[in-house]
Motif scaffolding. Structure first.
Motif, PDB file in Angstrom:
ATOM      1  N   TRP A 440     -18.082  41.970  37.297  1.00 14.50           N
ATOM      2  CA  TRP A 440     -19.754  41.899  36.675  1.00 14.50           C
ATOM      3  C   TRP A 440     -19.047  42.810  35.058  1.00 14.50           C
ATOM      4  N   LEU A 443     -17.567  40.463  32.586  1.00 13.03           N
ATOM      5  CA  LEU A 443     -19.126  39.386  32.564  1.00 13.03           C
ATOM      6  C   LEU A 443     -19.788  40.514  31.412  1.00 13.03           C
ATOM      7  N   GLU A 444     -19.982  41.622  31.534  1.00 13.39           N
ATOM      8  CA  GLU A 444     -20.363  43.105  30.478  1.00 13.39           C
ATOM      9  C   GLU A 444     -19.619  42.755  29.313  1.00 13.39           C
ATOM     10  N   THR A 449     -24.395  39.542  30.621  1.00 10.49           N
ATOM     11  CA  THR A 449     -24.698  39.922  32.521  1.00 10.49           C
ATOM     12  C   THR A 449     -26.614  39.321  32.713  1.00 10.49           C
ATOM     13  N   LYS A 453     -27.929  37.648  35.892  1.00  8.10           N
ATOM     14  CA  LYS A 453     -28.718  38.036  36.156  1.00  8.10           C
ATOM     15  C   LYS A 453     -30.051  37.060  36.540  1.00  8.10           C
TER      16      LYS A 453
END
Length: 576
Positions: A440, A443-444, A449, A453
Motif C-alpha cells: 500500500w 501504491l501510495e 491507491t 480500492k
C-alpha cells in the motif's frame, strides 16, 4: 533426434517398453503357428481334445500379447511425455536467460511454435519409435522366417510384393517429406500473424484495418491448409494402395497355395499361417514407412529446437564473481562507456560518462533514437558494453552475479507489463516477502491507491497484460511494483509517459520525499522537460553522444539541444 533425446528421456521406461514389445511380438508370432496346428492336427483328424488344448494356448498367448501391449503403450507414452516435458522445460530455461541480443535472433512467435508444436512432433515420433519402430523389424524378421518354415515354395511371392510396396513407399516419402518440413515454417507464420492481430487489435480497429488483417491471416491459414491437405492426401493414399497390395498378395497365396494343396505338398493350416505371416511382413514394412514419413518432420523440429538450445547467452555470471559491499550509501557510475549493437558499424552510445550518489535523481532526455533506453538497459546488463565500465556501488556490473545485480536494480521498462493474477501477486513479483503495508505504501507513492480500492483492493483481478486497466494505471502499477523492491538503483525507462502532468509531478514529489528512495539512486528517462527539470543531474543525448550534462538551469543557459527541446515543448513565457 538422438541428441535431443539424450539425457531427457527415461531410460528405464525405454528399456521396459522394448522388453514388453519383444514379448508382444513373440506372442503374436506364435498365434498363426498355433492356428496351423489346430487345422492340420485337430480339425483334419477330428481330435477335439487337441483343439481345446491348442485353443487354450492361443488364449494364453493372446492375453500375454494384450498385457505386453498395455505395458509397452504405458511406458512408451510415459517416456515420450517425459521427453516433451523436459524439452519444454529446457527451452524455457534457456530462453528465460537470453539477453536482448539473443531475443533479437529468434522471433517470439517462432519460440512459441518450437516450444509447443515442434515438441509435440518429437513426442509423437518418440511414441511411434517405441511402438512401431521396435515392432516392425522384429515382426519382419520373425514373420519372414516362420513363413519360410511353413512353405518355402511360396516365399517367392514376397519377391514381387515387397519391391512393389517399397517403390510405392518411396514415392509417398519423396512427395510428403518436403511438405512435412514446410508445415513447421507455415505454423510459425500463422502464430506470428495471429499474435500480432491479438496484441494489436485496438490499433487494427482504430485504423479500420480489420479486413486487411483478416485477409492476411486468411492467406497464412490458407497456405498452411493447402499444404496440410496435400501432405495428408498423399499419406492417405497409403492405406488403399496397401490394402490393394495385401489383397493381391493374399490372392496369389491362395492361388498358388491351392495348387500346392491339391498336389499334397502343402497342408491347409500351413497356407493359412503363411497368409497371416505374409500380412505381418507387409504390415511391418508399412509401419516402418509410416515412421520414416514422420521422422523428417520431427527431425526438422529437432533441428529448430536444437538451434535454440545451442544459442549460448553472451551475458552470463562471471567465473569469479564479486559481491556488492553492504552499504547505506549507493552510487551509479558510467565510466566512458561505449556500446555497439550486434553487427552494427556505428556506436549506439559513445563516451557516456557520469556519476550519481544516493538521494540523487539522474534524468535522461533526448530525441527519438538518441540512445536513452539503450543507456539504461546497460545498468541491469540487458546488453553488455563494448568498452568502459558501468559501476554500481563502485563495482563493475560485469563482475556481479546476474541474480545479485538484478536484485540491486529495480527496473521499470517502457512497456508496462502486468501478469494474470491479483494486484498483490503482481506487487510481490518485485518482492515476494512484501507485506500489505509495504504494498500500500508503494501504491501510495505511485498514486494508485484510489483506483486499486475501487477495483476491490489488493485481491482485485488482473487480466493478461493488465488489459482491465488503462495505460496510465498500468504504468502506475508497474512503478509501484518496482518501489516494493528494496534496491540500490531505481530505473524508470520513460515510465511516466502515460501520466498527466499533475500525477507526474505528484509521483516525482513522493519519490523525492520517500526515505527508502532517498537512500538509492534514481534514473528517469523522459521526453518531457517538466519531468526532468527538478532532477539533480540531467543527461542530454543526441545520436548516442552525451552532448550535455548538468542541472536544468545550466542546460537551459548553455546547451543548444536542450534549448531546442524546451522550445519544442514550451512557449517562451512558460519555460521554467
Amino acid at each position: 533426434m538422438l541428441k535431443i533425446a539424450k539425457g531427457r528421456i527415461s531410460y528405464p521406461a525405454v528399456i521396459g517398453a522394448v522388453l514388453f514389445m519383444i514379448v508382444q511380438v513373440i506372442a503374436t508370432l506364435n498365434l498363426p503357428s498355433l492356428t496351423s496346428n489346430i487345422v492340420n492336427n485337430g480339425v483334419a483328424t477330428g481330435d477335439i481334445s487337441y483343439i481345446w488344448k491348442i485353443g487354450f494356448e492361443m488364449i494364453g498367448f493372446s492375453l500375454l500379447s494384450v498385457v505386453a501391449a498395455f505395458g509397452n503403450v504405458f511406458l512408451a507414452a510415459r517416456s515420450s511425455q517425459q521427453l516433451g516435458k523436459n524439452l519444454r522445460s529446457d527451452i524455457y530455461k534457456k530462453v528465460i536467460n537470453f539477453s536482448n541480443d539473443e531475443f533479437d535472433k529468434v522471433e517470439t512467435s517462432s519460440l512459441i511454435t518450437r516450444t509447443t508444436n515442434d515438441v509435440v512432433q518429437i513426442q509423437n515420433v518418440a511414441m511411434m519409435a517405441l511402438r512401431m519402430m521396435i515392432m516392425a523389424p522384429i515382426m519382419l524378421v520373425g514373420a519372414s522366417f516362420l513363413a519360410y518354415t511353413k512353405s518355402h515354395e511360396l516365399t517367392w511371392i514376397f519377391v514381387v510384393s515387397i519391391p512393389v510396396l517399397l517403390i510405392f513407399i518411396g514415392l509417398i516419402m519423396g512427395f510428403a517429406i518436403p511438405l512435412f518440413r514446410a508445415m513447421q515454417t507455415k505454423t510459425d507464420r500463422i502464430n506470428l500473424v495471429f499474435r500480432e492481430g491479438l496484441t494489436g487489435v485496438r490499433v487494427i480497429r482504430a485504423f479500420r484495418q480489420d479486413k486487411f488483417e483478416q485477409d492476411r491471416f486468411e492467406d497464412a491459414n490458407q497456405d498452411y491448409t493447402h499444404n496440410a491437405i496435400k501432405v495428408n492426401t498423399i499419406v492417405a493414399l497409403a492405406y488403399p494402395v496397401m490394402t490393394l497390395i495385401m489383397s493381391g498378395t493374399n490372392v496369389a497365396i491362395v492361388w498358388f497355395g491351392g495348387q500346392l494343396i491339391s498336389s499334397q505338398t502343402m497342408q491347409i493350416g500351413n497356407m493359412i499361417a503363411f497368409m497371416t505371416y505374409a500380412m505381418q511382413v507387409l504390415m511391418s514394412f508399412m509401419m516402418l514407412a509410416m515412421v520414416f514419413a514422420f521422422i523428417p518432420r520431427a527431425a526438422a523440429s529437432a533441428s529448430r529446437i536444437q538451434e535454440v538450445l545451442n544459442i549460448e547467452p553472451k551475458i552470463t555470471d562471471p567465473e569469479k564473481a564479486t559481491t556488492l559491499p553492504a552499504a547505506t550509501e549507493h552510487s551509479l557510475e558510467f565510466d566512458h562507456v561505449n556500446y555497439r549493437y550486434q553487427s552494427a558499424e556505428q556506436l549506439a552510445l559513445e563516451d557516456i560518462d557520469f556519476k550519481a550518489h544516493s538521494g540523487q535523481t539522474v534524468a535522461i532526455i533526448g530525441g527519438t533514437g538518441s540512445g536513452k533506453t539503450t543507456l539504461v538497459n546497460l545498468i541491469p546488463r540487458f546488453y553488455d558494453i563494448e568498452s568502459g565500465a558501468v559501476k554500481l556501488d563502485g563495482t563493475d556490473v560485469r563482475q556481479l552475479k546476474l541474480a545479485e545485480l538484478h536484485q540491486a536494480v529495480s527496473f521499470v521498462p517502457q512497456t508496462a507489463t502486468l501478469f494474470t493474477g491479483t494486484i498483490r501477486e503482481n506487487m510481490q513479483f518485485g518482492n515476494e516477502h512484501a507485506t500489505d503495508d509495504e504494498i500500500w505504501h508503494a501504491l501510495e507513492i505511485a498514486r494508485s491507491t484510489d483506483f486499486v480500492k475501487e477495483e476491490g483492493g489488493l485481491d482485485a483481478h488482473v487480466e493478461q497484460g493488465g488489459g482491465n486497466f488503462s495505460g496510465g494505471q498500468r504504468q502506475r502499477l508497474a512503478i509501484a511494483r518496482a518501489l516494493v523492491k528494496h534496491a540500490s538503483a531505481y530505473v524508470f525507462d520513460d515510465s511516466f509517459s502515460a501520466l498527466d502532468f499533475k500525477t507526474d509531478a505528484q509521483l516525482r514529489a513522493e519519490l523525492r520525499q520517500d526515505k527508502q528512495i532517498q537512500q538509492s539512486v534514481v534514473v528517469i528517462v523522459a521526453q518531457r522537460i517538466a519531468t526532468v527539470a527538478d532532477a539533480d543531474l540531467i543527461l542530454v543525448l543526441d545520436n548516442g553522444k552525451l552532448v550535455g550534462k548538468g542541472t536544468h538551469a545550466e542546460l537551459k543557459a548553455n546547451n543548444e539541444v536542450y534549448q531546442e527541446i524546451m522550445k519544442s515543448q514550451l512557449r517562451e513565457e512558460d519555460q521554467l
